[in-house]
Design a protein around this motif. Structure first.
Motif, PDB file in Angstrom:
ATOM      1  N   THR A  27       2.951 -21.252  31.278  1.00 41.62           N
ATOM      2  CA  THR A  27       4.122 -20.383  31.212  1.00 41.62           C
ATOM      3  C   THR A  27       5.338 -21.270  31.007  1.00 41.62           C
ATOM      4  O   THR A  27       5.309 -22.453  31.321  1.00 41.62           O
ATOM      5  N   ALA A  28       6.383 -20.718  30.475  1.00 40.83           N
ATOM      6  CA  ALA A  28       7.637 -21.455  30.268  1.00 40.83           C
ATOM      7  C   ALA A  28       8.755 -20.437  30.099  1.00 40.83           C
ATOM      8  O   ALA A  28       8.516 -19.232  30.091  1.00 40.83           O
ATOM      9  N   HIS A  29       9.957 -20.925  29.933  1.00 39.44           N
ATOM     10  CA  HIS A  29      11.126 -20.082  29.745  1.00 39.44           C
ATOM     11  C   HIS A  29      11.640 -20.303  28.327  1.00 39.44           C
ATOM     12  O   HIS A  29      12.527 -21.125  28.100  1.00 39.44           O
ATOM     13  N   PRO A  30      11.078 -19.584  27.359  1.00 42.33           N
ATOM     14  CA  PRO A  30      11.424 -19.847  25.962  1.00 42.33           C
ATOM     15  C   PRO A  30      12.887 -19.578  25.616  1.00 42.33           C
ATOM     16  O   PRO A  30      13.385 -20.108  24.636  1.00 42.33           O
ATOM     17  N   ALA A  31      13.579 -18.796  26.437  1.00 39.22           N
ATOM     18  CA  ALA A  31      14.985 -18.498  26.131  1.00 39.22           C
ATOM     19  C   ALA A  31      15.895 -19.678  26.450  1.00 39.22           C
ATOM     20  O   ALA A  31      16.997 -19.771  25.927  1.00 39.22           O
ATOM     21  N   VAL A  32      15.438 -20.590  27.322  1.00 39.69           N
ATOM     22  CA  VAL A  32      16.237 -21.760  27.669  1.00 39.69           C
ATOM     23  C   VAL A  32      15.544 -22.972  27.064  1.00 39.69           C
ATOM     24  O   VAL A  32      14.420 -23.306  27.427  1.00 39.69           O
ATOM     25  N   ARG A  33      16.255 -23.620  26.139  1.00 36.40           N
ATOM     26  CA  ARG A  33      15.655 -24.735  25.401  1.00 36.40           C
ATOM     27  C   ARG A  33      16.523 -25.979  25.488  1.00 36.40           C
ATOM     28  O   ARG A  33      17.731 -25.888  25.600  1.00 36.40           O
ATOM     29  N   LEU A  34      15.866 -27.112  25.405  1.00 37.63           N
ATOM     30  CA  LEU A  34      16.521 -28.404  25.366  1.00 37.63           C
ATOM     31  C   LEU A  34      15.953 -29.122  24.155  1.00 37.63           C
ATOM     32  O   LEU A  34      14.738 -29.339  24.079  1.00 37.63           O
ATOM     33  N   ASP A  35      16.800 -29.441  23.195  1.00 35.23           N
ATOM     34  CA  ASP A  35      16.340 -30.033  21.936  1.00 35.23           C
ATOM     35  C   ASP A  35      15.239 -29.195  21.300  1.00 35.23           C
ATOM     36  O   ASP A  35      14.266 -29.711  20.762  1.00 35.23           O
ATOM     37  N   GLY A  36      15.353 -27.874  21.412  1.00 37.80           N
ATOM     38  CA  GLY A  36      14.394 -26.966  20.803  1.00 37.80           C
ATOM     39  C   GLY A  36      13.137 -26.716  21.608  1.00 37.80           C
ATOM     40  O   GLY A  36      12.284 -25.929  21.204  1.00 37.80           O
ATOM     41  N   GLN A  37      12.985 -27.374  22.761  1.00 35.58           N
ATOM     42  CA  GLN A  37      11.778 -27.236  23.586  1.00 35.58           C
ATOM     43  C   GLN A  37      12.084 -26.429  24.840  1.00 35.58           C
ATOM     44  O   GLN A  37      13.126 -26.621  25.463  1.00 35.58           O
ATOM     45  N   PRO A  38      11.168 -25.513  25.256  1.00 35.01           N
ATOM     46  CA  PRO A  38      11.382 -24.754  26.488  1.00 35.01           C
ATOM     47  C   PRO A  38      11.536 -25.670  27.701  1.00 35.01           C
ATOM     48  O   PRO A  38      10.859 -26.693  27.810  1.00 35.01           O
ATOM     49  N   VAL A  39      12.431 -25.289  28.601  1.00 34.06           N
ATOM     50  CA  VAL A  39      12.658 -26.019  29.850  1.00 34.06           C
ATOM     51  C   VAL A  39      11.717 -25.458  30.911  1.00 34.06           C
ATOM     52  O   VAL A  39      11.498 -24.248  30.983  1.00 34.06           O
ATOM     53  N   HIS A  40      11.155 -26.339  31.744  1.00 33.26           N
ATOM     54  CA  HIS A  40      10.228 -25.906  32.796  1.00 33.26           C
ATOM     55  C   HIS A  40      10.936 -25.733  34.132  1.00 33.26           C
ATOM     56  O   HIS A  40      11.875 -26.460  34.442  1.00 33.26           O
ATOM     57  N   THR A  41      10.455 -24.740  34.894  1.00 31.47           N
ATOM     58  CA  THR A  41      10.978 -24.494  36.241  1.00 31.47           C
ATOM     59  C   THR A  41       9.819 -24.487  37.237  1.00 31.47           C
ATOM     60  O   THR A  41       8.649 -24.493  36.849  1.00 31.47           O
ATOM     61  N   ALA A  42      10.175 -24.428  38.512  1.00 30.80           N
ATOM     62  CA  ALA A  42       9.173 -24.421  39.579  1.00 30.80           C
ATOM     63  C   ALA A  42       8.269 -23.197  39.523  1.00 30.80           C
ATOM     64  O   ALA A  42       7.174 -23.218  40.085  1.00 30.80           O
ATOM     65  N   SER A  43       8.678 -22.137  38.838  1.00 32.35           N
ATOM     66  CA  SER A  43       7.835 -20.950  38.756  1.00 32.35           C
ATOM     67  C   SER A  43       6.791 -21.036  37.644  1.00 32.35           C
ATOM     68  O   SER A  43       5.902 -20.187  37.561  1.00 32.35           O
ATOM     69  N   ASP A  44       6.866 -22.061  36.795  1.00 32.33           N
ATOM     70  CA  ASP A  44       5.873 -22.219  35.731  1.00 32.33           C
ATOM     71  C   ASP A  44       4.526 -22.620  36.326  1.00 32.33           C
ATOM     72  O   ASP A  44       4.453 -23.280  37.360  1.00 32.33           O
ATOM     73  N   THR A  45       3.457 -22.231  35.639  1.00 30.88           N
ATOM     74  CA  THR A  45       2.099 -22.560  36.029  1.00 30.88           C
ATOM     75  C   THR A  45       1.596 -23.692  35.140  1.00 30.88           C
ATOM     76  O   THR A  45       1.717 -23.623  33.921  1.00 30.88           O
ATOM     77  N   PHE A  46       1.047 -24.738  35.754  1.00 34.15           N
ATOM     78  CA  PHE A  46       0.535 -25.891  35.017  1.00 34.15           C
ATOM     79  C   PHE A  46      -0.953 -26.068  35.286  1.00 34.15           C
ATOM     80  O   PHE A  46      -1.401 -25.985  36.434  1.00 34.15           O
ATOM     81  N   LEU A  75      19.356 -23.572  38.262  1.00 33.13           N
ATOM     82  CA  LEU A  75      18.355 -22.500  38.316  1.00 33.13           C
ATOM     83  C   LEU A  75      18.253 -21.783  36.981  1.00 33.13           C
ATOM     84  O   LEU A  75      19.255 -21.627  36.276  1.00 33.13           O
ATOM     85  N   ILE A  76      17.057 -21.335  36.648  1.00 33.15           N
ATOM     86  CA  ILE A  76      16.821 -20.433  35.522  1.00 33.15           C
ATOM     87  C   ILE A  76      16.101 -19.231  36.108  1.00 33.15           C
ATOM     88  O   ILE A  76      15.029 -19.373  36.708  1.00 33.15           O
ATOM     89  N   ASP A  77      16.674 -18.063  35.981  1.00 29.81           N
ATOM     90  CA  ASP A  77      16.114 -16.844  36.570  1.00 29.81           C
ATOM     91  C   ASP A  77      15.773 -17.041  38.051  1.00 29.81           C
ATOM     92  O   ASP A  77      14.757 -16.564  38.538  1.00 29.81           O
TER      93      ASP A  77
END
Length: 113
Positions: A27-46, A75-77
């Motif tokens: 999972t990722a947050h596609p709406a928030v990007r850094l250099d075109g790549q989604p930024v990861h948060t603690a709620s993402d599953t790895f 924070l993101i969401d």
């Protein structure tokens, strides 16, 4: 994105378990990007794949990666953004802790102060 002490973990970062297995976000947050790549948060599953770890000759690979970032950051969401310095551990399918991941963060992007 980097600060003087940490780099944001985006999809551009390479994450491995301590034994060399590859960790990737499901999972990722596609709406928030850094250099075109989604930024990861603690709620993402790895998930971790390709871990060669064994115990007494029996396979005991890392299968998941869990993060425990410090509160009070960006924070993101409502979920903390992951930094390469955020606390994290890899776990086996039996939920046995195997150690921290290795984060090779992409250091491109804007600098925050």
């Amino acid at each position: 994105m980097s600060t003087s002490s940490a780099t944001i973990v985006s999809a551009a970062a390479t994450l491995t378990c301590p034994h060399g297995g590859r960790a990737s976000a499901t999972t990722a947050h596609p709406a928030v990007r850094l250099d075109g790549q989604p930024v990861h948060t603690a709620s993402d599953t790895f998930v971790v794949t390709g871990c060669p770890h064994t115990v007494d000759g029996a396979p005991h690979p890392c299968t998941t990666l869990r993060w425990s970032p410090q509160p009070g950051g960006v924070l993101i969401d409502g979920s903390p953004v992951l930094l390469h310095t955020s606390a994290a551990h890899c776990y086996s399918a039996a939920h046995v802790q195997h150690g921290p991941p290795v984060v090779h963060a992409d250091r491109q992007g804007a600098t925050c102060r």
